[in-house]
Design a protein around this motif. Sequence first.
Motif, PDB file in Angstrom:
ATOM      1  N   ASP A  73       0.875  -1.168   0.000  1.00 29.01           N
ATOM      2  CA  ASP A  73       0.000   0.000   0.000  1.00 29.01           C
ATOM      3  C   ASP A  73       0.919   1.227   0.000  1.00 29.01           C
ATOM      4  O   ASP A  73       1.821   1.327   0.839  1.00 29.01           O
ATOM      5  CB  ASP A  73      -0.871  -0.029   1.269  1.00 29.01           C
ATOM      6  CG  ASP A  73      -1.842   1.131   1.312  1.00 29.01           C
ATOM      7  OD1 ASP A  73      -3.053   0.888   1.308  1.00 29.01           O
ATOM      8  OD2 ASP A  73      -1.366   2.303   1.351  1.00 29.01           O
ATOM      9  N   SER A  74       0.717   2.163  -0.925  1.00 28.58           N
ATOM     10  CA  SER A  74       1.681   3.267  -1.057  1.00 28.58           C
ATOM     11  C   SER A  74       1.616   4.242   0.112  1.00 28.58           C
ATOM     12  O   SER A  74       2.565   4.999   0.331  1.00 28.58           O
ATOM     13  CB  SER A  74       1.457   4.011  -2.382  1.00 28.58           C
ATOM     14  OG  SER A  74       0.200   4.634  -2.384  1.00 28.58           O
ATOM     15  N   HIS A  75       0.532   4.230   0.864  1.00 29.07           N
ATOM     16  CA  HIS A  75       0.420   5.152   2.010  1.00 29.07           C
ATOM     17  C   HIS A  75       0.934   4.505   3.300  1.00 29.07           C
ATOM     18  O   HIS A  75       1.789   5.059   3.982  1.00 29.07           O
ATOM     19  CB  HIS A  75      -1.032   5.612   2.184  1.00 29.07           C
ATOM     20  CG  HIS A  75      -1.519   6.396   1.013  1.00 29.07           C
ATOM     21  ND1 HIS A  75      -1.123   7.694   0.767  1.00 29.07           N
ATOM     22  CD2 HIS A  75      -2.335   6.048  -0.020  1.00 29.07           C
ATOM     23  CE1 HIS A  75      -1.688   8.123  -0.350  1.00 29.07           C
ATOM     24  NE2 HIS A  75      -2.419   7.139  -0.854  1.00 29.07           N
ATOM     25  N   ARG A  94      -9.340   1.864 -11.764  1.00 29.35           N
ATOM     26  CA  ARG A  94      -9.709   2.943 -10.830  1.00 29.35           C
ATOM     27  C   ARG A  94     -11.179   2.818 -10.455  1.00 29.35           C
ATOM     28  O   ARG A  94     -12.009   2.526 -11.312  1.00 29.35           O
ATOM     29  CB  ARG A  94      -9.450   4.304 -11.477  1.00 29.35           C
ATOM     30  CG  ARG A  94      -9.858   5.452 -10.564  1.00 29.35           C
ATOM     31  CD  ARG A  94      -9.195   6.737 -10.961  1.00 29.35           C
ATOM     32  NE  ARG A  94      -9.682   7.862 -10.171  1.00 29.35           N
ATOM     33  CZ  ARG A  94      -9.241   9.106 -10.276  1.00 29.35           C
ATOM     34  NH1 ARG A  94      -8.274   9.394 -11.112  1.00 29.35           N
ATOM     35  NH2 ARG A  94      -9.733  10.069  -9.522  1.00 29.35           N
ATOM     36  N   THR A  98     -10.082   5.689  -5.541  1.00 26.67           N
ATOM     37  CA  THR A  98      -9.149   4.635  -5.154  1.00 26.67           C
ATOM     38  C   THR A  98      -8.676   3.816  -6.355  1.00 26.67           C
ATOM     39  O   THR A  98      -9.267   3.858  -7.428  1.00 26.67           O
ATOM     40  CB  THR A  98      -9.790   3.658  -4.126  1.00 26.67           C
ATOM     41  OG1 THR A  98     -10.883   3.007  -4.763  1.00 26.67           O
ATOM     42  CG2 THR A  98     -10.258   4.384  -2.887  1.00 26.67           C
ATOM     43  N   GLY A 111      -5.462   3.991  -1.877  1.00 21.85           N
ATOM     44  CA  GLY A 111      -5.139   5.251  -2.560  1.00 21.85           C
ATOM     45  C   GLY A 111      -3.985   5.081  -3.532  1.00 21.85           C
ATOM     46  O   GLY A 111      -3.723   5.964  -4.351  1.00 21.85           O
ATOM     47  N   GLY A 112      -3.264   3.953  -3.467  1.00 23.04           N
ATOM     48  CA  GLY A 112      -2.153   3.716  -4.384  1.00 23.04           C
ATOM     49  C   GLY A 112      -1.412   2.440  -4.030  1.00 23.04           C
ATOM     50  O   GLY A 112      -1.479   1.965  -2.885  1.00 23.04           O
ATOM     51  N   LEU A 136       4.822   2.736  -9.060  1.00 23.59           N
ATOM     52  CA  LEU A 136       3.800   3.295  -8.174  1.00 23.59           C
ATOM     53  C   LEU A 136       2.569   3.543  -9.036  1.00 23.59           C
ATOM     54  O   LEU A 136       2.676   4.141 -10.112  1.00 23.59           O
ATOM     55  CB  LEU A 136       4.298   4.620  -7.573  1.00 23.59           C
ATOM     56  CG  LEU A 136       3.248   5.524  -6.916  1.00 23.59           C
ATOM     57  CD1 LEU A 136       2.715   4.885  -5.625  1.00 23.59           C
ATOM     58  CD2 LEU A 136       3.825   6.916  -6.616  1.00 23.59           C
ATOM     59  N   ILE A 138      -1.192   5.350  -8.940  1.00 20.46           N
ATOM     60  CA  ILE A 138      -2.049   6.270  -8.178  1.00 20.46           C
ATOM     61  C   ILE A 138      -3.216   6.725  -9.073  1.00 20.46           C
ATOM     62  O   ILE A 138      -3.116   6.637 -10.293  1.00 20.46           O
ATOM     63  CB  ILE A 138      -1.276   7.527  -7.689  1.00 20.46           C
ATOM     64  CG1 ILE A 138      -0.595   8.230  -8.890  1.00 20.46           C
ATOM     65  CG2 ILE A 138      -0.280   7.175  -6.604  1.00 20.46           C
ATOM     66  CD1 ILE A 138      -0.023   9.603  -8.576  1.00 20.46           C
ATOM     67  N   GLY A 199       1.774  14.113  -9.791  1.00 21.83           N
ATOM     68  CA  GLY A 199       2.101  12.917  -9.027  1.00 21.83           C
ATOM     69  C   GLY A 199       3.458  12.318  -9.355  1.00 21.83           C
ATOM     70  O   GLY A 199       3.785  11.214  -8.917  1.00 21.83           O
TER      71      GLY A 199
END
Length: 455
Positions: A73-75, A94, A98, A111-112, A136, A138, A199
């Motif tokens: 999870d990118s976060h 998408r 999200t 979220g990414g 990544l 997003i 981004g």
Amino acid sequence: MQRRIFARAWLWILIIAGLSSGCAPKRLAPLEPDAFPQPDGGTLVAPTLLGVGLAEGQLHLLMTVDGPALVLDSHSRQRLHQFGQEGGQLQCTRQGDTVVMTVGNVTSSSGGFILQPMDPSQRVSHDDKDYRGEFLVIPSPKTGGLTLVNQVGLESYLCGVVPWEIGRHGSEKKAALAAQAVAARTYTISHLRSRRSRGFDVYASVMDQVYKGSRHEDILCNEAIEETAGLVLESNGDLVDAYYSACCGGHSSRVEKVWPRKAESYLVNHLDSAGKGHKAFCSESKYFHWVENWSAGRLEEILQETLPAYVAYMTKGERPAWARPSFTSRKAGVDLKNPGKLLDLDITDYTPSGRIAELQISMEAGIYHVRGDRVRWVLAPASGKPVILRSAGFELEKVRRDGQLTEISARGRGFGHGIGLCQTGALAMAAQGYSAQEILVHYYPGSILRRLETQ
Ligand SMILES: [Zn+2]
């Protein structure tokens, strides 16, 4: 530390090579050794990972990895999946704000996501290209769909840029590859924030620099990158805006004459030669001279599209002040989106380097004042190849019959904007024995080399 010593040694090799090679034609003075900052004196820091925008607004993304890798999870950096020795595929779509990720039967939304090989030498792949680093994914901030970013080390990124920007050449031209590596590295660092709202840091295209990943790297280019590792160009305490183009046509241009940007002391008009009376370094380039022909009817067709687009472009941001009026109507109420018949066209102002400062195109609706490099988009080649005119350095020849314009020719020089380093000139300089440092000082006068600190 080893790299620091190596990089400094490289600088001295360059200086000594510049001083000792007596076979080349008139040489440029090498930089004074004192011009180089001490290794520990700087605060310029190389980015840990650079974000290269590979795709935007994609409805669906398919990525593969050939070996063990993690999906994070990118976060939260939480581990969501682990690929084994055989690797596998990751699909993303998408949904609202999200990203939905699918691996086999496992689906997750976030979220990414990051696809990260466990072995840093492993590549990740997308759209038939392989990449060093990680992916990544997003939600695209500016459009619908997804944005794919390749997060990669600066030096690894350059390995996917330099051969596509300057081409593949023999060892006799290696100094030009080294100069290109320094210019591309400097451009990258000085433009790091320009795409952040999207981004990522830089586009993987001519919008910034062409980047095609790791599959077709070039051994000599990689060596040139390694030998110049961390070196960038600086002028008056700031990183140089290290623009470069294919062929300057014998004379480089001041940046503010070509684009609505501020003047820089190192982006100036200068002859691309060893001095007055000498042949231009880029004179053997296939781009040095060119001719483009249009019938009046074909050019009129092209202008119906390009002139309204030009006016729309020039009315954005800070351009109007630089461009002055882009359109003068013949009478009230005309629609500048419908230019109408082509009546005439004239170059009304040249820059000191011989490029178009203003072209006036007289149409039925009024006069369009086309400024600087934008003339290349407006006078698009009839064949569509290349998509825009090769350069803004040209003269016009017009043929009339019974007072009517029937044919137009542009006779020009060079390929590209002509600001900063001239790639074909740099390759010729290298072949004539100039060092990478001499090439850089020639194209960015007054600049000095500086080494980035690593984090
Ligand atoms: Zn040139």
